[in-house]
Design a protein around this motif. Sequence first.
Motif, PDB file in Angstrom:
ATOM      1  N   THR A  13       0.692  -1.466  -0.173  1.00 56.13           N
ATOM      2  CA  THR A  13      -0.328  -0.021   0.013  1.00 56.13           C
ATOM      3  C   THR A  13       0.814   1.051   0.014  1.00 56.13           C
ATOM      4  OG1 THR A  13       0.398  -0.163   2.735  1.00 56.13           O
ATOM      5  CG2 THR A  13      -2.273  -1.707   1.876  1.00 56.13           C
ATOM      6  N   GLN A  14       2.249   1.034  -0.383  1.00 56.98           N
ATOM      7  CA  GLN A  14       2.652   2.077   0.201  1.00 56.98           C
ATOM      8  C   GLN A  14       2.738   2.856  -1.295  1.00 56.98           C
ATOM      9  OE1 GLN A  14       6.737   0.337  -0.676  1.00 56.98           O
ATOM     10  NE2 GLN A  14       6.980   0.444   1.635  1.00 56.98           N
ATOM     11  N   ASP A  15       2.849   4.763  -1.106  1.00 55.63           N
ATOM     12  CA  ASP A  15       2.745   5.658  -2.101  1.00 55.63           C
ATOM     13  C   ASP A  15       4.012   6.318  -2.590  1.00 55.63           C
ATOM     14  OD1 ASP A  15       1.877   7.745  -3.893  1.00 55.63           O
ATOM     15  OD2 ASP A  15       0.609   8.438  -2.502  1.00 55.63           O
ATOM     16  N   THR A  16       4.626   5.782  -3.443  1.00 59.03           N
ATOM     17  CA  THR A  16       5.868   6.606  -3.937  1.00 59.03           C
ATOM     18  C   THR A  16       6.418   8.773  -3.695  1.00 59.03           C
ATOM     19  OG1 THR A  16       5.415   6.216  -6.588  1.00 59.03           O
ATOM     20  CG2 THR A  16       6.579   4.808  -5.534  1.00 59.03           C
ATOM     21  N   SER A  17       4.408   8.878  -4.840  1.00 53.17           N
ATOM     22  CA  SER A  17       4.917   9.756  -4.667  1.00 53.17           C
ATOM     23  C   SER A  17       4.990  11.229  -3.291  1.00 53.17           C
ATOM     24  CB  SER A  17       3.180  10.694  -5.684  1.00 53.17           C
ATOM     25  OG  SER A  17       3.280  10.314  -6.861  1.00 53.17           O
ATOM     26  N   ALA A  18       3.635  10.076  -2.500  1.00 54.66           N
ATOM     27  CA  ALA A  18       3.990  10.795  -0.999  1.00 54.66           C
ATOM     28  C   ALA A  18       4.906  10.577  -0.579  1.00 54.66           C
ATOM     29  CB  ALA A  18       2.986  10.140  -0.248  1.00 54.66           C
ATOM     30  N   GLY A  19       6.032   9.497  -0.777  1.00 61.60           N
ATOM     31  CA  GLY A  19       7.453   9.253  -0.353  1.00 61.60           C
ATOM     32  C   GLY A  19       8.357  10.252  -0.642  1.00 61.60           C
ATOM     33  N   LYS A  20       8.189  10.606  -2.201  1.00 62.77           N
ATOM     34  CA  LYS A  20       9.043  11.666  -2.792  1.00 62.77           C
ATOM     35  C   LYS A  20       8.695  13.054  -1.656  1.00 62.77           C
ATOM     36  CE  LYS A  20      10.440  14.436  -6.330  1.00 62.77           C
ATOM     37  NZ  LYS A  20       9.756  13.704  -8.166  1.00 62.77           N
ATOM     38  N   GLN A  21       8.103  13.426  -1.059  1.00 66.71           N
ATOM     39  CA  GLN A  21       7.527  14.665  -0.108  1.00 66.71           C
ATOM     40  C   GLN A  21       8.527  14.324   1.048  1.00 66.71           C
ATOM     41  OE1 GLN A  21       3.267  15.749   0.011  1.00 66.71           O
ATOM     42  NE2 GLN A  21       2.663  15.193  -2.160  1.00 66.71           N
ATOM     43  N   VAL A  22       8.292  13.359   1.764  1.00 70.72           N
ATOM     44  CA  VAL A  22       8.366  12.543   2.959  1.00 70.72           C
ATOM     45  C   VAL A  22      10.823  12.806   2.051  1.00 70.72           C
ATOM     46  CG1 VAL A  22       9.128  11.297   4.825  1.00 70.72           C
ATOM     47  CG2 VAL A  22       6.487  11.400   4.011  1.00 70.72           C
ATOM     48  N   PRO A  87      20.043   8.148  11.212  1.00 69.85           N
ATOM     49  CA  PRO A  87      19.017   8.480  13.208  1.00 69.85           C
ATOM     50  C   PRO A  87      17.919   7.535  12.630  1.00 69.85           C
ATOM     51  CG  PRO A  87      18.532  10.486  12.060  1.00 69.85           C
ATOM     52  CD  PRO A  87      19.498   9.597  11.601  1.00 69.85           C
ATOM     53  N   GLY A  88      17.348   7.609  13.728  1.00 63.23           N
ATOM     54  CA  GLY A  88      16.094   6.797  14.065  1.00 63.23           C
ATOM     55  C   GLY A  88      15.092   7.551  13.064  1.00 63.23           C
ATOM     56  N   TRP A  89      13.985   6.855  13.081  1.00 64.52           N
ATOM     57  CA  TRP A  89      12.719   8.025  12.235  1.00 64.52           C
ATOM     58  C   TRP A  89      11.869   7.403  13.011  1.00 64.52           C
ATOM     59  CZ3 TRP A  89      13.879  12.432   9.848  1.00 64.52           C
ATOM     60  CH2 TRP A  89      14.881  12.797   9.498  1.00 64.52           C
ATOM     61  N   ARG A  90      11.539   6.172  13.947  1.00 62.90           N
ATOM     62  CA  ARG A  90      10.290   5.818  14.156  1.00 62.90           C
ATOM     63  C   ARG A  90       9.342   6.951  14.796  1.00 62.90           C
ATOM     64  NH1 ARG A  90      12.212   1.826  16.952  1.00 62.90           N
ATOM     65  NH2 ARG A  90      10.955  -0.090  15.444  1.00 62.90           N
ATOM     66  N   SER A  91      10.061   7.760  15.681  1.00 62.15           N
ATOM     67  CA  SER A  91       9.123   8.736  16.408  1.00 62.15           C
ATOM     68  C   SER A  91       9.047  10.169  15.523  1.00 62.15           C
ATOM     69  CB  SER A  91      10.186   8.891  18.181  1.00 62.15           C
ATOM     70  OG  SER A  91      11.062   9.529  17.435  1.00 62.15           O
ATOM     71  N   ALA A  92       9.567   9.885  14.477  1.00 64.54           N
ATOM     72  CA  ALA A  92       9.897  10.750  13.866  1.00 64.54           C
ATOM     73  C   ALA A  92       8.665  11.356  12.541  1.00 64.54           C
ATOM     74  CB  ALA A  92      11.000  12.277  13.666  1.00 64.54           C
ATOM     75  N   LEU A  93       8.680  10.300  12.380  1.00 65.10           N
ATOM     76  CA  LEU A  93       7.532   9.928  11.099  1.00 65.10           C
ATOM     77  C   LEU A  93       6.803   9.512  11.157  1.00 65.10           C
ATOM     78  CD1 LEU A  93      10.461  10.411   8.096  1.00 65.10           C
ATOM     79  CD2 LEU A  93       8.937  11.950   8.510  1.00 65.10           C
ATOM     80  N   GLU A  95       3.817   6.056  10.334  1.00 69.18           N
ATOM     81  CA  GLU A  95       4.108   4.373   9.745  1.00 69.18           C
ATOM     82  C   GLU A  95       3.944   4.559   8.424  1.00 69.18           C
ATOM     83  OE1 GLU A  95       2.816   0.118   9.884  1.00 69.18           O
ATOM     84  OE2 GLU A  95       2.495   1.224  11.655  1.00 69.18           O
ATOM     85  N   ARG A  96       2.628   5.182   8.383  1.00 68.07           N
ATOM     86  CA  ARG A  96       2.740   5.455   6.641  1.00 68.07           C
ATOM     87  C   ARG A  96       3.477   6.000   6.225  1.00 68.07           C
ATOM     88  NH1 ARG A  96      -1.335   4.255   2.716  1.00 68.07           N
ATOM     89  NH2 ARG A  96      -0.904   5.275   1.077  1.00 68.07           N
ATOM     90  N   GLU A  97       4.254   6.657   6.514  1.00 63.17           N
ATOM     91  CA  GLU A  97       5.107   8.302   6.039  1.00 63.17           C
ATOM     92  C   GLU A  97       6.560   7.580   6.400  1.00 63.17           C
ATOM     93  OE1 GLU A  97       4.650  12.738   7.221  1.00 63.17           O
ATOM     94  OE2 GLU A  97       5.097  11.349   8.553  1.00 63.17           O
ATOM     95  N   ARG A  98       6.540   5.983   6.810  1.00 66.00           N
ATOM     96  CA  ARG A  98       8.142   4.854   6.700  1.00 66.00           C
ATOM     97  C   ARG A  98       7.810   4.293   5.418  1.00 66.00           C
ATOM     98  NH1 ARG A  98       6.837   4.990  11.719  1.00 66.00           N
ATOM     99  NH2 ARG A  98       7.079   2.428  12.045  1.00 66.00           N
ATOM    100  N   ARG A  99       6.476   4.292   4.918  1.00 67.65           N
ATOM    101  CA  ARG A  99       6.265   3.446   4.424  1.00 67.65           C
ATOM    102  C   ARG A  99       6.200   4.303   2.344  1.00 67.65           C
ATOM    103  NH1 ARG A  99       1.393   1.506   4.095  1.00 67.65           N
ATOM    104  NH2 ARG A  99       0.611   2.497   6.638  1.00 67.65           N
ATOM    105  N   ASP A 100       5.795   4.541   3.261  1.00 67.29           N
ATOM    106  CA  ASP A 100       5.858   5.776   1.446  1.00 67.29           C
ATOM    107  C   ASP A 100       7.658   5.747   0.543  1.00 67.29           C
ATOM    108  OD1 ASP A 100       2.857   5.507   0.944  1.00 67.29           O
ATOM    109  OD2 ASP A 100       3.134   7.505   1.878  1.00 67.29           O
ATOM    110  N   VAL A 101       8.795   6.373   1.931  1.00 68.59           N
ATOM    111  CA  VAL A 101       9.352   6.431   2.026  1.00 68.59           C
ATOM    112  C   VAL A 101      10.055   5.928   1.704  1.00 68.59           C
ATOM    113  CG1 VAL A 101      10.508   6.819   4.148  1.00 68.59           C
ATOM    114  CG2 VAL A 101      11.635   8.963   2.430  1.00 68.59           C
TER     115      VAL A 101
END
Length: 511
Positions: A13-22, A87-93, A95-101
């Motif tokens: 269910t990843q979105d590469t367009s949203a991932g590009k923004q992240v 760095p680790g991004w779990r607390s900053a992004l 779950e959806r943002e991490r999947r997309d990026v």
Amino acid sequence: MIHAMLVVLLVATQDTSAGKQVYTKWCAGCHGDNGAGDGAGAKHMIPPPRDFTGAIYQIRSTASGNLPTDADLMRSLDEGLHGTAMPGWRSALSERERRDVLAYIKTFSTFFADTSLRPQALEFGGEASGGTGDEALKVGRLFYDSIGCRKCHGNLGRGDGPSSPTLKDDAGHPIFAADLHQNWLFNGGGSTTDIYHRLRTGLDGTPMPSFSDLLEQKFLTETELWRVAQYVRSLSPEKPPAVRDVIRAPLLERALPHAPDDSAWTSVDAYWFPLVGQVVRKSRWFAPAVTGVWVKAVHTADSLALQVAWDDRSQSPDTAWLDHVRRVFATLEQDEGATDQPALWPDQIAVQFPVTIPTGMERPYFLMGNSSAPVYQWRWTSTARTAAVAGLARGLERFDPVSNGGVGAQAVYDKGQWRVVFTRALASPDTATQLPFRTGRAIPVAFFAWDGSNGEHGTRMAISTWYFLALDEPVPARVFISPVLAMMLTLGLGMLVVWRAQQKTSFRRQQ
């Protein structure tokens, strides 16, 4: 297995367009707009950021040369990579943002689009039992030597092996062999299981190979490779060192220990203080070799001894490391106006105090004070091992030695570690420039380190913030006398009660 299945489901269910923004917002500054590891921050980092276009990843559950799984990539995103700037991004992004990026990062390389290269995680099996026993660790040490670990990591694992000055990654950037005494900084995690996985997969793009082929060749068994992992894990403390604010210096009844290896130090608590690169003032330094110092302190009625120890891969200046320094300078972009060239510099350590003990929490500027509020420092260099210089620092560019500083120093370099002992009288004849040490007070203290074989000198150094040194106060005599008097009084009263009871009993019998 459940986690891997969940990651596969989420990736669908990843979105590469949203991932590009992240990616543009959070990642491009280091990894570059096109994922080539050439962002604006890249020239300040060793090791450099990952080049996603080549799809070469260090931390994987797959065989050497293979692509990482999505679970591998998600772990790196979530937890970061110890020992690097990632760095680790779990607390900053989210779950959806991490999947997309994650999905967007994979678009930088055509290898991920090739279905014939679908990554498959290795079967690692469970940890071999009995790994903490002496015999198991002995076996681990035996294979540590025989499979070549000591060539890079050194005899005792401090990253000071004979090959360590020559190490570089596939792109020619300088790279350190891991200091196996600091597992909390291991790239990919520091547990025994993490170490075993790295032994099986290798760190692609670096000199760290995979040893899975040695299993196939039956040079050693899986249990024996687990023993290597268990031995490596045994070199670090059981738990990562906790950073405590106060160094407690106990009062000694015996002579002050001036030598680094004096037996008196074995019973003194050691305190760990992390160091980071000096990035406030030019020339900045983002890649310090010294990541922390261990500090011990004791005092007598009239003197103080402070031991500072740190892992160092070489006794600088060392000609064997000059090519490493050249690679460091070629990799890192120097600040505008910097003109220095690769050279042989010594190792150095500085211990910093205020000139006077503050009454409140106010302290001088931690970065070596300034012209209006100087700091008092002890400085030691490897070119003068049995001497230290006391003086006033008035900023990074100015250090004024004081006459009759009264600071002694002894140092020893032993198997990849420096240990330096500073000594000084508690009292000072010149309280205007030299701090008088008093018991029962919180004395601010900070630390600075330079590794000459890593190109460090001047403002290119590792620094700490302010901490505190506290000298135990002598126990007043009344603390010991009062309990004795109380016991004697209690005993006397008890004897009086018994005597009076005996007298009463005798009187009744006479009646």
